[in-house]
Scaffold this motif. Structure first.
Motif, PDB file in Angstrom:
ATOM      1  N   SER A 172       0.799  -1.228   0.000  1.00  0.00           N
ATOM      2  CA  SER A 172       0.000   0.000   0.000  1.00  0.00           C
ATOM      3  C   SER A 172       0.833   1.280   0.000  1.00  0.00           C
ATOM      4  O   SER A 172       0.291   2.360   0.169  1.00  0.00           O
ATOM      5  N   TYR A 173       2.122   1.171  -0.219  1.00  0.00           N
ATOM      6  CA  TYR A 173       2.998   2.343  -0.175  1.00  0.00           C
ATOM      7  C   TYR A 173       3.672   2.553  -1.529  1.00  0.00           C
ATOM      8  O   TYR A 173       3.890   1.612  -2.286  1.00  0.00           O
ATOM      9  N   SER A 174       4.023   3.814  -1.801  1.00  0.00           N
ATOM     10  CA  SER A 174       4.714   4.124  -3.052  1.00  0.00           C
ATOM     11  C   SER A 174       5.678   5.278  -2.828  1.00  0.00           C
ATOM     12  O   SER A 174       5.502   6.103  -1.916  1.00  0.00           O
ATOM     13  N   GLN A 175       6.693   5.345  -3.686  1.00  0.00           N
ATOM     14  CA  GLN A 175       7.652   6.440  -3.616  1.00  0.00           C
ATOM     15  C   GLN A 175       7.027   7.695  -4.208  1.00  0.00           C
ATOM     16  O   GLN A 175       6.422   7.662  -5.269  1.00  0.00           O
ATOM     17  N   ASP A 176       7.154   8.798  -3.509  1.00  0.00           N
ATOM     18  CA  ASP A 176       6.629  10.049  -4.011  1.00  0.00           C
ATOM     19  C   ASP A 176       7.743  10.839  -4.712  1.00  0.00           C
ATOM     20  O   ASP A 176       7.662  11.104  -5.888  1.00  0.00           O
ATOM     21  N   SER A 177       8.761  11.216  -3.993  1.00  0.00           N
ATOM     22  CA  SER A 177       9.938  11.872  -4.551  1.00  0.00           C
ATOM     23  C   SER A 177      11.028  11.877  -3.495  1.00  0.00           C
ATOM     24  O   SER A 177      10.742  11.901  -2.293  1.00  0.00           O
ATOM     25  N   HIS A 178      12.259  11.862  -3.935  1.00  0.00           N
ATOM     26  CA  HIS A 178      13.416  11.864  -3.035  1.00  0.00           C
ATOM     27  C   HIS A 178      13.209  10.776  -1.973  1.00  0.00           C
ATOM     28  O   HIS A 178      13.083   9.604  -2.307  1.00  0.00           O
ATOM     29  N   PHE A 179      13.110  11.146  -0.688  1.00  0.00           N
ATOM     30  CA  PHE A 179      12.875  10.166   0.366  1.00  0.00           C
ATOM     31  C   PHE A 179      11.420  10.185   0.848  1.00  0.00           C
ATOM     32  O   PHE A 179      11.115   9.664   1.909  1.00  0.00           O
ATOM     33  N   ASN A 180      10.532  10.792   0.094  1.00  0.00           N
ATOM     34  CA  ASN A 180       9.118  10.862   0.485  1.00  0.00           C
ATOM     35  C   ASN A 180       8.377   9.594   0.069  1.00  0.00           C
ATOM     36  O   ASN A 180       8.645   9.034  -0.996  1.00  0.00           O
ATOM     37  N   ILE A 181       7.414   9.169   0.911  1.00  0.00           N
ATOM     38  CA  ILE A 181       6.547   8.053   0.531  1.00  0.00           C
ATOM     39  C   ILE A 181       5.088   8.478   0.715  1.00  0.00           C
ATOM     40  O   ILE A 181       4.785   9.424   1.452  1.00  0.00           O
ATOM     41  N   SER A 182       4.181   7.785   0.035  1.00  0.00           N
ATOM     42  CA  SER A 182       2.760   8.106   0.085  1.00  0.00           C
ATOM     43  C   SER A 182       1.936   6.855   0.350  1.00  0.00           C
ATOM     44  O   SER A 182       2.352   5.740   0.021  1.00  0.00           O
ATOM     45  N   PHE A 183       0.747   7.064   0.948  1.00  0.00           N
ATOM     46  CA  PHE A 183      -0.199   5.968   1.148  1.00  0.00           C
ATOM     47  C   PHE A 183      -1.606   6.530   1.159  1.00  0.00           C
ATOM     48  O   PHE A 183      -1.824   7.725   1.341  1.00  0.00           O
ATOM     49  N   ARG A 184      -2.591   5.655   0.953  1.00  0.00           N
ATOM     50  CA  ARG A 184      -3.991   6.070   0.889  1.00  0.00           C
ATOM     51  C   ARG A 184      -4.495   6.497   2.268  1.00  0.00           C
ATOM     52  O   ARG A 184      -3.986   6.049   3.300  1.00  0.00           O
ATOM     53  N   LYS A 185      -5.527   7.351   2.263  1.00  0.00           N
ATOM     54  CA  LYS A 185      -6.101   7.858   3.506  1.00  0.00           C
ATOM     55  C   LYS A 185      -7.072   6.831   4.088  1.00  0.00           C
ATOM     56  O   LYS A 185      -8.293   6.940   3.962  1.00  0.00           O
ATOM     57  N   VAL A 186      -6.489   5.828   4.722  1.00  0.00           N
ATOM     58  CA  VAL A 186      -7.254   4.743   5.317  1.00  0.00           C
ATOM     59  C   VAL A 186      -6.967   4.722   6.821  1.00  0.00           C
ATOM     60  O   VAL A 186      -5.823   4.908   7.236  1.00  0.00           O
ATOM     61  N   PHE A 187      -8.009   4.504   7.623  1.00  0.00           N
ATOM     62  CA  PHE A 187      -7.872   4.564   9.081  1.00  0.00           C
ATOM     63  C   PHE A 187      -6.778   3.631   9.592  1.00  0.00           C
ATOM     64  O   PHE A 187      -6.015   3.976  10.489  1.00  0.00           O
ATOM     65  N   ASP A 188      -6.687   2.438   9.008  1.00  0.00           N
ATOM     66  CA  ASP A 188      -5.724   1.445   9.485  1.00  0.00           C
ATOM     67  C   ASP A 188      -4.279   1.793   9.135  1.00  0.00           C
ATOM     68  O   ASP A 188      -3.351   1.142   9.622  1.00  0.00           O
ATOM     69  N   ASN A 189      -4.061   2.810   8.291  1.00  0.00           N
ATOM     70  CA  ASN A 189      -2.692   3.200   7.943  1.00  0.00           C
ATOM     71  C   ASN A 189      -2.083   4.184   8.932  1.00  0.00           C
ATOM     72  O   ASN A 189      -0.924   4.590   8.784  1.00  0.00           O
ATOM     73  N   ALA A 190      -2.830   4.571   9.952  1.00  0.00           N
ATOM     74  CA  ALA A 190      -2.311   5.510  10.946  1.00  0.00           C
ATOM     75  C   ALA A 190      -1.253   4.835  11.815  1.00  0.00           C
ATOM     76  O   ALA A 190      -1.265   3.628  12.031  1.00  0.00           O
ATOM     77  N   GLY A 191      -0.320   5.638  12.305  1.00  0.00           N
ATOM     78  CA  GLY A 191       0.716   5.110  13.177  1.00  0.00           C
ATOM     79  C   GLY A 191       1.975   5.953  13.138  1.00  0.00           C
ATOM     80  O   GLY A 191       1.976   7.078  12.631  1.00  0.00           O
ATOM     81  N   VAL A 192       3.048   5.397  13.669  1.00  0.00           N
ATOM     82  CA  VAL A 192       4.336   6.085  13.728  1.00  0.00           C
ATOM     83  C   VAL A 192       5.244   5.537  12.634  1.00  0.00           C
ATOM     84  O   VAL A 192       5.496   4.328  12.572  1.00  0.00           O
ATOM     85  N   TYR A 193       5.721   6.425  11.760  1.00  0.00           N
ATOM     86  CA  TYR A 193       6.616   6.059  10.666  1.00  0.00           C
ATOM     87  C   TYR A 193       8.022   6.567  10.974  1.00  0.00           C
ATOM     88  O   TYR A 193       8.207   7.754  11.276  1.00  0.00           O
ATOM     89  N   SER A 194       8.997   5.655  10.898  1.00  0.00           N
ATOM     90  CA  SER A 194      10.382   5.999  11.201  1.00  0.00           C
ATOM     91  C   SER A 194      11.247   5.789   9.970  1.00  0.00           C
ATOM     92  O   SER A 194      11.162   4.748   9.306  1.00  0.00           O
ATOM     93  N   PHE A 195      12.060   6.793   9.657  1.00  0.00           N
ATOM     94  CA  PHE A 195      13.005   6.711   8.538  1.00  0.00           C
ATOM     95  C   PHE A 195      14.408   6.634   9.128  1.00  0.00           C
ATOM     96  O   PHE A 195      14.834   7.538   9.852  1.00  0.00           O
ATOM     97  N   LYS A 196      15.122   5.546   8.816  1.00  0.00           N
ATOM     98  CA  LYS A 196      16.418   5.302   9.428  1.00  0.00           C
ATOM     99  C   LYS A 196      17.500   5.084   8.377  1.00  0.00           C
ATOM    100  O   LYS A 196      17.231   4.536   7.304  1.00  0.00           O
ATOM    101  N   GLN A 197      18.688   5.520   8.709  1.00  0.00           N
ATOM    102  CA  GLN A 197      19.868   5.095   7.963  1.00  0.00           C
ATOM    103  C   GLN A 197      20.348   3.795   8.599  1.00  0.00           C
ATOM    104  O   GLN A 197      20.496   3.713   9.810  1.00  0.00           O
ATOM    105  N   THR A 198      20.534   2.768   7.791  1.00  0.00           N
ATOM    106  CA  THR A 198      20.965   1.477   8.320  1.00  0.00           C
ATOM    107  C   THR A 198      22.423   1.156   8.009  1.00  0.00           C
ATOM    108  O   THR A 198      23.021   0.324   8.678  1.00  0.00           O
TER     109      THR A 198
END
Length: 319
Positions: free
Chosen positions: A92-118
């Motif tokens: 359910s996720y897609s690349q938007d631009s650079h390091f941005n990501i997008s997802f649909r406006k669905v209640f179950d998609n709410a939460g904490v998103y973390s972007f990490k260098q590994t």
């Protein structure tokens, strides 16, 4: 020889200090944001990533608000001097631009998103918490005159310092309001002209700071012709109900009929000719609980106060 040793030690100390300062600077630059969205709306939610491009590999992780799942890796990015390779492990996720990501406006998609260098080292670069707000029903149609109108507004997570509430434009929120499991609900009793207007579902933080705001417009029908609705009241000394009847036709009289749940037998409870005093049911024990100002050719309201348990049933009106 002694000078050489002192020089080496001094250099080592400088390198160690520089490393500690660098790590402190990276941790202080974590990008943190909160994003609110309406569940079910068209479009997508876009999570902004940091502009930092150092590093060879990055990862997106998600911790859902519903608590049913632990932290989930939703995608990785491998960087080189000439390209970036995105790999999503969630559909359910897609690349938007650079390091941005997008997802649909669905209640179950709410939460904490973390972007990490590994790689080459594990560093948290961005953490964005998305809050989903669901207004039920999502579309507000014209409601029946005299009806009880329930509405609710739910949020995916409600921090301790945050409040969720309904407000009516220009007036206090009418009638019954209550809160349960991150959901603020209202019940607008006997909808009429006083109920028409905008209702706002608002999320407020500390010191009443407005964090999110979304509105719906409530419209009420002008008459009760062919309308059907349900009313709920408690059988207490302070409980009452007012039944609305309005029609723009040229009728010369009207009658209220009541069919109790207990007997299923239809009874006449009030009748009146145009601009005449209403004849109202006065059975033993009623104590004048049924009342009406009469029929003016358009309106013929009927009031029951206080409501008793035996009043349950269906009431209809004939012209």
């Amino acid at each position: 020889m002694g000078k050489g040793c002192r020089s080496v030690r001094a250099t080592h100390c400088c390198v160690l200090l520089w490393t500690l300062l660098t790590l402190h600077w990276v941790s202080a630059e974590v990008m943190r944001r909160s994003i609110y969205f309406i569940s079910g709306e068209a479009g997508v939610v876009t999570l902004p990533g940091p502009n930092l491009t150092n590093g060879a590999e990055f990862s997106y992780e998600w911790t859902p608000h519903d608590g049913r799942q632990k932290t989930i890796q939703i995608g990785t990015i491998q960087m080189s001097s000439s390209y970036s390779l995105w790999t999503f492990t969630a559909n359910s996720y897609s690349q938007d631009s650079h390091f941005n990501i997008s997802f649909r406006k669905v209640f179950d998609n709410a939460g904490v998103y973390s972007f990490k260098q590994t790689k080459p080292a594990s560093v948290l670069l961005a953490q964005i918490e998305t809050f989903a707000v669901k207004i039920s029903p999502s579309s507000w149609h014209i409601v029946s005159l005299g009806a009880d109108v329930p509405r609710s507004c739910a949020i995916s997570r409600l921090p301790e310092s945050v409040t969720l509430q309904w407000e009516k434009e220009g007036d206090p929120t009418p009638n019954t309001t209550f809160f349960y499991k991150n959901t603020a609900s209202i019940v607008i009793h006997n909808a009429g002209q006083h109920c028409i207007g905008k209702y706002f579902c608002k999320v407020r933080g500390e010191r009443e700071k407005l964090l999110f705001n979304n509105s719906r417009e409530l419209s009420v029908a002008q008459d009760t012709y062919s309308s059907y609705y349900s009313l709920y009241r408690g059988s207490t000394n302070s409980s009452d109900v007012e039944l609305a009847c309005r029609f723009t036709g040229g009728y010369r009289g009207a009658t209220w009929f009541w069919t109790p749940v207990s007997t299923k037998t239809q009874e006449k409870v009030a009748s009146a000719g145009i601009n005449q005093t209403a004849e109202v049911r006065k059975a033993d024990g009623d104590g004048g609980r049924f009342s009406s100002p009469g029929f003016d050719g358009k309106d013929f309201p009927l009031r029951i106060s206080p409501v008793q348990f035996g009043d349950a049933g269906s009431i209809h009106l004939l012209f």
